[in-house]
Motif scaffolding. Structure first.
Motif, short mmCIF file in Angstrom:
data_model
loop_
_atom_site.label_atom_id
_atom_site.label_comp_id
_atom_site.label_asym_id
_atom_site.label_seq_id
_atom_site.Cartn_x
_atom_site.Cartn_y
_atom_site.Cartn_z
N ARG A 25 0.87 -1.19 -0.02
CA ARG A 25 0.02 -0.10 0.05
C ARG A 25 0.88 1.23 -0.02
O ARG A 25 0.63 2.22 -0.54
N LEU A 26 1.86 1.17 1.06
CA LEU A 26 2.63 2.52 0.84
C LEU A 26 3.51 2.52 -0.66
O LEU A 26 3.67 3.71 -0.99
N GLY A 27 3.94 1.41 -1.09
CA GLY A 27 4.48 1.63 -2.31
C GLY A 27 3.64 1.93 -3.40
O GLY A 27 4.08 2.99 -4.31
N ASP A 29 1.07 3.98 -2.91
CA ASP A 29 0.56 5.42 -2.73
C ASP A 29 1.77 6.44 -3.15
O ASP A 29 1.34 7.32 -3.77
N LEU A 30 3.05 5.71 -3.01
CA LEU A 30 4.11 6.49 -3.39
C LEU A 30 4.19 6.60 -5.13
O LEU A 30 4.32 7.49 -5.66
N VAL A 31 4.22 5.39 -5.61
CA VAL A 31 4.27 5.21 -7.07
C VAL A 31 3.12 5.94 -7.90
O VAL A 31 3.39 6.73 -8.79
N LEU A 32 1.94 5.54 -7.54
CA LEU A 32 0.66 6.10 -8.28
C LEU A 32 0.00 7.61 -7.80
O LEU A 32 -0.31 8.26 -8.60
N HIS A 33 0.25 7.97 -6.61
CA HIS A 33 -0.36 9.02 -6.15
C HIS A 33 0.89 9.90 -5.46
O HIS A 33 0.28 11.14 -5.20
N HIS A 34 2.03 9.72 -5.49
CA HIS A 34 2.94 10.55 -5.11
C HIS A 34 2.95 10.99 -3.63
O HIS A 34 3.21 12.30 -3.32
N LEU A 35 2.35 10.17 -3.00
CA LEU A 35 2.29 10.73 -1.39
C LEU A 35 3.50 10.18 -0.59
O LEU A 35 3.91 9.29 -0.93
N VAL A 54 10.98 4.07 6.99
CA VAL A 54 10.35 3.08 5.82
C VAL A 54 11.35 2.97 4.81
O VAL A 54 12.25 3.52 4.39
N PRO A 55 11.20 1.53 4.63
CA PRO A 55 12.15 0.93 3.39
C PRO A 55 11.30 1.22 2.23
O PRO A 55 10.74 0.53 1.58
N VAL A 56 11.71 2.57 1.83
CA VAL A 56 11.03 3.12 0.57
C VAL A 56 11.41 2.32 -0.68
O VAL A 56 10.64 1.92 -1.53
N GLY A 57 12.63 1.96 -0.54
CA GLY A 57 13.16 1.02 -1.84
C GLY A 57 12.35 0.16 -1.81
O GLY A 57 12.03 -0.62 -2.97
N PHE A 58 12.39 -0.80 -0.95
CA PHE A 58 11.86 -2.05 -0.98
C PHE A 58 10.07 -1.99 -1.15
O PHE A 58 9.62 -2.99 -2.03
N GLU A 59 9.53 -0.94 -0.68
CA GLU A 59 8.07 -0.73 -1.23
C GLU A 59 7.86 -0.43 -2.53
O GLU A 59 6.61 -1.20 -3.13
N VAL A 60 8.73 0.25 -2.91
CA VAL A 60 8.50 0.61 -4.54
C VAL A 60 8.75 -0.64 -5.30
O VAL A 60 7.89 -1.19 -6.16
N LEU A 61 9.78 -1.50 -4.97
CA LEU A 61 10.10 -2.58 -5.65
C LEU A 61 8.91 -3.66 -5.56
O LEU A 61 8.69 -4.33 -6.64
N ALA A 62 8.50 -3.92 -4.16
CA ALA A 62 7.57 -5.01 -4.06
C ALA A 62 6.26 -4.61 -4.87
O ALA A 62 5.49 -5.33 -5.55
N PHE A 63 5.73 -3.28 -4.85
CA PHE A 63 4.52 -2.90 -5.42
C PHE A 63 4.71 -2.91 -6.92
O PHE A 63 3.68 -3.42 -7.45
N SER A 64 5.87 -2.59 -7.26
CA SER A 64 6.07 -2.80 -8.93
C SER A 64 6.08 -4.21 -9.38
O SER A 64 5.30 -4.43 -10.28
N PHE A 65 6.45 -5.23 -8.52
CA PHE A 65 6.56 -6.38 -8.71
C PHE A 65 5.01 -7.03 -8.84
O PHE A 65 4.58 -7.79 -9.82
N ASN A 67 2.16 -5.16 -9.10
CA ASN A 67 1.50 -4.50 -9.92
C ASN A 67 1.57 -4.80 -11.33
O ASN A 67 0.72 -5.17 -12.14
N TYR A 68 2.78 -4.94 -11.73
CA TYR A 68 2.89 -5.05 -13.04
C TYR A 68 3.26 -6.45 -13.50
O TYR A 68 3.21 -6.60 -14.73
N LEU A 69 3.64 -7.47 -12.61
CA LEU A 69 3.77 -8.73 -13.17
C LEU A 69 2.71 -9.68 -12.42
O LEU A 69 3.00 -10.99 -12.39
N GLY A 70 1.56 -9.21 -12.17
CA GLY A 70 0.48 -10.18 -11.96
C GLY A 70 0.04 -10.37 -10.33
O GLY A 70 -0.06 -11.60 -10.27
N GLY A 71 0.03 -9.55 -9.68
CA GLY A 71 -0.23 -10.08 -7.85
C GLY A 71 0.64 -10.95 -7.34
O GLY A 71 1.63 -10.74 -7.36
N ASP A 72 0.07 -11.96 -7.14
CA ASP A 72 0.92 -13.15 -6.28
C ASP A 72 1.95 -13.55 -7.32
O ASP A 72 2.98 -14.05 -6.57
N LEU A 73 1.77 -13.71 -8.51
CA LEU A 73 2.91 -14.02 -9.26
C LEU A 73 4.05 -13.26 -9.35
O LEU A 73 5.34 -13.61 -9.21
N GLY A 74 3.78 -12.01 -9.23
CA GLY A 74 4.84 -11.08 -9.33
C GLY A 74 5.59 -10.93 -7.92
O GLY A 74 7.04 -11.02 -7.98
#
Length: 143
Positions: A25-27, A29-35, A54-65, A67-74
């Motif tokens: 969720r934090l990832g 909010d940061l990537v899509l909403h720039h919060l 806040v482990p920002v790098g991890f959150e962006v990485l986890a959200f990217s995988f 969001n862009y690679l299919g949820g659980d599969l990502g």
């Protein structure tokens, strides 16, 4: 040998750490909403207060995988990449230090064991994957 047994087992199911939803969720909010991830928007008791760590790098990485690679599969792909990175770096460190084969196997087994005991996808999983890379960096700076 332990890696051959434990590695497939870890990918047969998705191990969801409840904190992973918070990180995703934090990832998002940061990537899509720039919060800002440094203001707590998710908890009831501390809403609006500053977040210290806040482990920002991890959150962006986890959200990217996710969001862009299919949820659980990502998430499973991210876990596999972290496993591969940790094992590769452990082998490379063993090669650089000219470990004997038994010592190299023991070192790789320790890295695999550390991953398996903490293999819910969390920021510290990324730390475990990067630890052998850190050792390689330290070794190269001493040359």
């Amino acid at each position: 040998m332990a890696g051959v047994i434990l590695l497939p087992h870890s990918f047969l199911r998705v191990d969801w750490d409840p904190d992973l939803y918070w990180h995703l969720r934090l990832g998002r909010d940061l990537v899509l909403h720039h919060l800002s991830p440094f203001i707590d928007r998710l908890s009831f008791t501390y809403a609006g207060q500053d977040v210290r760590s806040v482990p920002v790098g991890f959150e962006v990485l986890a959200f990217s995988f996710y969001n862009y690679l299919g949820g659980d599969l990502g998430i499973q792909i991210l876990k596999a990449l972290l496993w591969a990175l940790a094992i590769f770096c452990a082998i490379e460190f063993s090669r650089l230090r000219r470990f004997t084969l038994p010592l190299a196997l023991a070192f790789v087994a320790v890295i695999i064991g550390a991953h398996f005991t903490k293999f819910l996808l969390r920021p510290d999983t990324l730390t475990l994957a990067l630890f052998p890379l850190f050792l390689i960096w330290v070794y190269k700076t001493k040359e």
